[in-house]
Every structure is written in C-alpha cells, then in structure tokens.
Scaffold this motif. Structure first.
Motif, PDB file in Angstrom:
ATOM      1  N   GLY A  13      58.752 -30.255  65.360  1.00 42.79           N
ATOM      2  CA  GLY A  13      59.819 -29.601  64.613  1.00 42.79           C
ATOM      3  C   GLY A  13      59.649 -28.096  64.714  1.00 42.79           C
ATOM      4  N   VAL A  14      60.742 -27.383  65.001  1.00 43.13           N
ATOM      5  CA  VAL A  14      60.682 -25.922  65.159  1.00 43.13           C
ATOM      6  C   VAL A  14      61.832 -25.286  64.385  1.00 43.13           C
ATOM      7  CG1 VAL A  14      60.675 -24.018  66.821  1.00 43.13           C
ATOM      8  CG2 VAL A  14      59.700 -26.207  67.479  1.00 43.13           C
ATOM      9  N   GLU A  15      61.524 -24.225  63.629  1.00 46.79           N
ATOM     10  CA  GLU A  15      62.573 -23.507  62.901  1.00 46.79           C
ATOM     11  C   GLU A  15      63.615 -22.982  63.883  1.00 46.79           C
ATOM     12  OE1 GLU A  15      61.712 -20.397  60.086  1.00 46.79           O
ATOM     13  OE2 GLU A  15      60.329 -21.707  59.009  1.00 46.79           O
ATOM     14  N   GLN A  16      64.871 -22.973  63.436  1.00 47.24           N
ATOM     15  CA  GLN A  16      65.995 -22.597  64.299  1.00 47.24           C
ATOM     16  C   GLN A  16      65.857 -21.209  64.917  1.00 47.24           C
ATOM     17  OE1 GLN A  16      69.159 -23.481  61.350  1.00 47.24           O
ATOM     18  NE2 GLN A  16      70.197 -24.353  63.116  1.00 47.24           N
ATOM     19  N   SER A  17      65.268 -20.280  64.207  1.00 41.63           N
ATOM     20  CA  SER A  17      65.213 -18.902  64.702  1.00 41.63           C
ATOM     21  C   SER A  17      64.235 -18.725  65.866  1.00 41.63           C
ATOM     22  CB  SER A  17      64.840 -17.949  63.565  1.00 41.63           C
ATOM     23  OG  SER A  17      63.575 -18.302  63.044  1.00 41.63           O
ATOM     24  N   LEU A  18      63.449 -19.738  66.168  1.00 41.85           N
ATOM     25  CA  LEU A  18      62.424 -19.630  67.218  1.00 41.85           C
ATOM     26  C   LEU A  18      62.902 -20.277  68.522  1.00 41.85           C
ATOM     27  CD1 LEU A  18      59.366 -20.533  64.963  1.00 41.85           C
ATOM     28  CD2 LEU A  18      59.966 -18.272  65.835  1.00 41.85           C
ATOM     29  N   GLN A  19      64.027 -19.829  69.032  1.00 37.87           N
ATOM     30  CA  GLN A  19      64.617 -20.449  70.215  1.00 37.87           C
ATOM     31  C   GLN A  19      63.729 -20.340  71.457  1.00 37.87           C
ATOM     32  OE1 GLN A  19      67.317 -22.484  70.571  1.00 37.87           O
ATOM     33  NE2 GLN A  19      67.169 -22.432  68.345  1.00 37.87           N
ATOM     34  N   ASN A  20      62.961 -19.238  71.578  1.00 38.92           N
ATOM     35  CA  ASN A  20      62.063 -19.113  72.736  1.00 38.92           C
ATOM     36  C   ASN A  20      60.968 -20.180  72.683  1.00 38.92           C
ATOM     37  OD1 ASN A  20      60.888 -17.886  70.480  1.00 38.92           O
ATOM     38  ND2 ASN A  20      59.811 -16.359  71.691  1.00 38.92           N
ATOM     39  N   VAL A  21      60.517 -20.530  71.486  1.00 40.46           N
ATOM     40  CA  VAL A  21      59.508 -21.579  71.324  1.00 40.46           C
ATOM     41  C   VAL A  21      60.121 -22.942  71.605  1.00 40.46           C
ATOM     42  CG1 VAL A  21      57.977 -22.708  69.656  1.00 40.46           C
ATOM     43  CG2 VAL A  21      58.169 -20.208  69.684  1.00 40.46           C
ATOM     44  N   VAL A  22      61.344 -23.169  71.126  1.00 45.98           N
ATOM     45  CA  VAL A  22      62.050 -24.432  71.399  1.00 45.98           C
ATOM     46  C   VAL A  22      62.137 -24.652  72.904  1.00 45.98           C
ATOM     47  CG1 VAL A  22      64.300 -25.596  71.271  1.00 45.98           C
ATOM     48  CG2 VAL A  22      63.394 -24.414  69.261  1.00 45.98           C
ATOM     49  N   VAL A  76      62.701 -30.984  67.699  1.00 44.00           N
ATOM     50  CA  VAL A  76      63.714 -31.153  66.663  1.00 44.00           C
ATOM     51  C   VAL A  76      63.844 -29.811  65.962  1.00 44.00           C
ATOM     52  CG1 VAL A  76      64.265 -32.329  64.512  1.00 44.00           C
ATOM     53  CG2 VAL A  76      63.031 -33.538  66.304  1.00 44.00           C
ATOM     54  N   GLU A  77      65.073 -29.310  65.847  1.00 41.39           N
ATOM     55  CA  GLU A  77      65.260 -28.048  65.131  1.00 41.39           C
ATOM     56  C   GLU A  77      65.249 -28.325  63.636  1.00 41.39           C
ATOM     57  OE1 GLU A  77      68.135 -25.236  66.453  1.00 41.39           O
ATOM     58  OE2 GLU A  77      67.967 -25.899  68.529  1.00 41.39           O
ATOM     59  N   LEU A  78      64.450 -27.540  62.906  1.00 37.67           N
ATOM     60  CA  LEU A  78      64.320 -27.713  61.461  1.00 37.67           C
ATOM     61  C   LEU A  78      65.423 -26.942  60.760  1.00 37.67           C
ATOM     62  CD1 LEU A  78      60.448 -27.305  61.132  1.00 37.67           C
ATOM     63  CD2 LEU A  78      61.773 -29.417  61.307  1.00 37.67           C
ATOM     64  N   LYS A  79      66.451 -27.671  60.334  1.00 35.37           N
ATOM     65  CA  LYS A  79      67.571 -27.062  59.609  1.00 35.37           C
ATOM     66  C   LYS A  79      67.444 -27.333  58.121  1.00 35.37           C
ATOM     67  CE  LYS A  79      70.516 -27.650  63.579  1.00 35.37           C
ATOM     68  NZ  LYS A  79      71.163 -28.710  64.306  1.00 35.37           N
ATOM     69  N   GLN A  80      66.842 -28.461  57.786  1.00 36.97           N
ATOM     70  CA  GLN A  80      66.622 -28.818  56.386  1.00 36.97           C
ATOM     71  C   GLN A  80      65.298 -29.559  56.295  1.00 36.97           C
ATOM     72  OE1 GLN A  80      70.248 -30.888  55.915  1.00 36.97           O
ATOM     73  NE2 GLN A  80      69.449 -32.853  56.578  1.00 36.97           N
ATOM     74  N   ASN A  93      60.523 -34.865  58.865  1.00 36.81           N
ATOM     75  CA  ASN A  93      60.022 -36.244  58.811  1.00 36.81           C
ATOM     76  C   ASN A  93      59.745 -36.755  60.217  1.00 36.81           C
ATOM     77  OD1 ASN A  93      60.371 -36.177  56.058  1.00 36.81           O
ATOM     78  ND2 ASN A  93      62.300 -37.289  56.089  1.00 36.81           N
ATOM     79  N   ASN A  94      58.663 -37.471  60.370  1.00 34.08           N
ATOM     80  CA  ASN A  94      58.270 -38.096  61.641  1.00 34.08           C
ATOM     81  C   ASN A  94      57.924 -37.100  62.749  1.00 34.08           C
ATOM     82  OD1 ASN A  94      58.737 -40.679  60.512  1.00 34.08           O
ATOM     83  ND2 ASN A  94      60.916 -40.446  60.930  1.00 34.08           N
ATOM     84  N   CYS A  95      57.685 -35.836  62.406  1.00 41.22           N
ATOM     85  CA  CYS A  95      57.246 -34.872  63.415  1.00 41.22           C
ATOM     86  C   CYS A  95      55.721 -34.886  63.485  1.00 41.22           C
ATOM     87  CB  CYS A  95      57.725 -33.457  63.070  1.00 41.22           C
ATOM     88  SG  CYS A  95      59.492 -33.235  63.349  1.00 41.22           S
ATOM     89  N   ASP A  96      55.186 -34.769  64.690  1.00 40.24           N
ATOM     90  CA  ASP A  96      53.737 -34.713  64.866  1.00 40.24           C
ATOM     91  C   ASP A  96      53.189 -33.369  64.413  1.00 40.24           C
ATOM     92  OD1 ASP A  96      53.504 -37.327  66.075  1.00 40.24           O
ATOM     93  OD2 ASP A  96      54.511 -36.448  67.802  1.00 40.24           O
ATOM     94  N   CYS A  97      53.986 -32.324  64.561  1.00 44.18           N
ATOM     95  CA  CYS A  97      53.636 -31.009  64.014  1.00 44.18           C
ATOM     96  C   CYS A  97      54.913 -30.179  63.907  1.00 44.18           C
ATOM     97  CB  CYS A  97      52.556 -30.317  64.835  1.00 44.18           C
ATOM     98  SG  CYS A  97      53.090 -29.564  66.338  1.00 44.18           S
ATOM     99  N   CYS A  98      54.827 -29.098  63.130  1.00 50.11           N
ATOM    100  CA  CYS A  98      55.980 -28.235  62.913  1.00 50.11           C
ATOM    101  C   CYS A  98      55.593 -26.789  63.174  1.00 50.11           C
ATOM    102  CB  CYS A  98      56.488 -28.353  61.481  1.00 50.11           C
ATOM    103  SG  CYS A  98      57.147 -29.978  61.093  1.00 50.11           S
TER     104      CYS A  98
END
Length: 81
Positions: free
Chosen positions: A5-14, A25-29, A34-39
C-alpha cells in the motif's frame, strides 16, 4: 507477489514498486491498507491527534527523505523477514 500500500502522493514510489513486480494499492482511505504486506506513507500526517490505530499487520515505511529506490530497498528487505 507482495501487496504494498502506498499513499497517493508518492507516485514515483508507486511506479518504482510496480516496475519491480509488486502489486501496488494506492492508500486513499484506511481500509485500503487491509491485506497489504507493508505500507509506504509520507509521514506528514502521522499521529496528528495522538491516536494510533493499527489497520495492517504489515510493516509501515515512512518515505520522507528517501528516494524511490531507497523505499523499494526497504520494502524488499522487510518482506524477506
């Protein structure tokens, strides 16, 4: 395949994580974690109210001050443990 899971503002990381074959998975809420191995989060709004509710059992990586490659390295090292 790992789910990150990655925060939306980190598009280079995505983009970097997707290139390395991770399911991103983009973290919007909160429920997106849930079910992410790491965020991966920016850390800018962490614990603003002094409340820390864990919604994921995976590790949380704060990306502030790190390049996209450094974040990818941290994700991969934590997923190996």
């Amino acid at each position: 395949m790992s789910r990150v899971g990655v925060e939306q503002s980190l598009q280079n990381v995505v983009q970097a994580l997707r290139e390395k074959g991770h399911d991103v998975v983009e973290l919007k809420q909160e429920s997106d974690a849930n079910n992410c191995d790491c965020c991966v989060v920016t850390g800018l709004d962490s614990n603003v109210m002094g409340i820390q509710d864990a919604v994921t059992k995976g590790s949380v990586i704060e990306a502030s001050g790190l390049s996209a490659d450094e974040v990818c390295q941290q994700v991969e090292s934590r997923l190996q443990h």
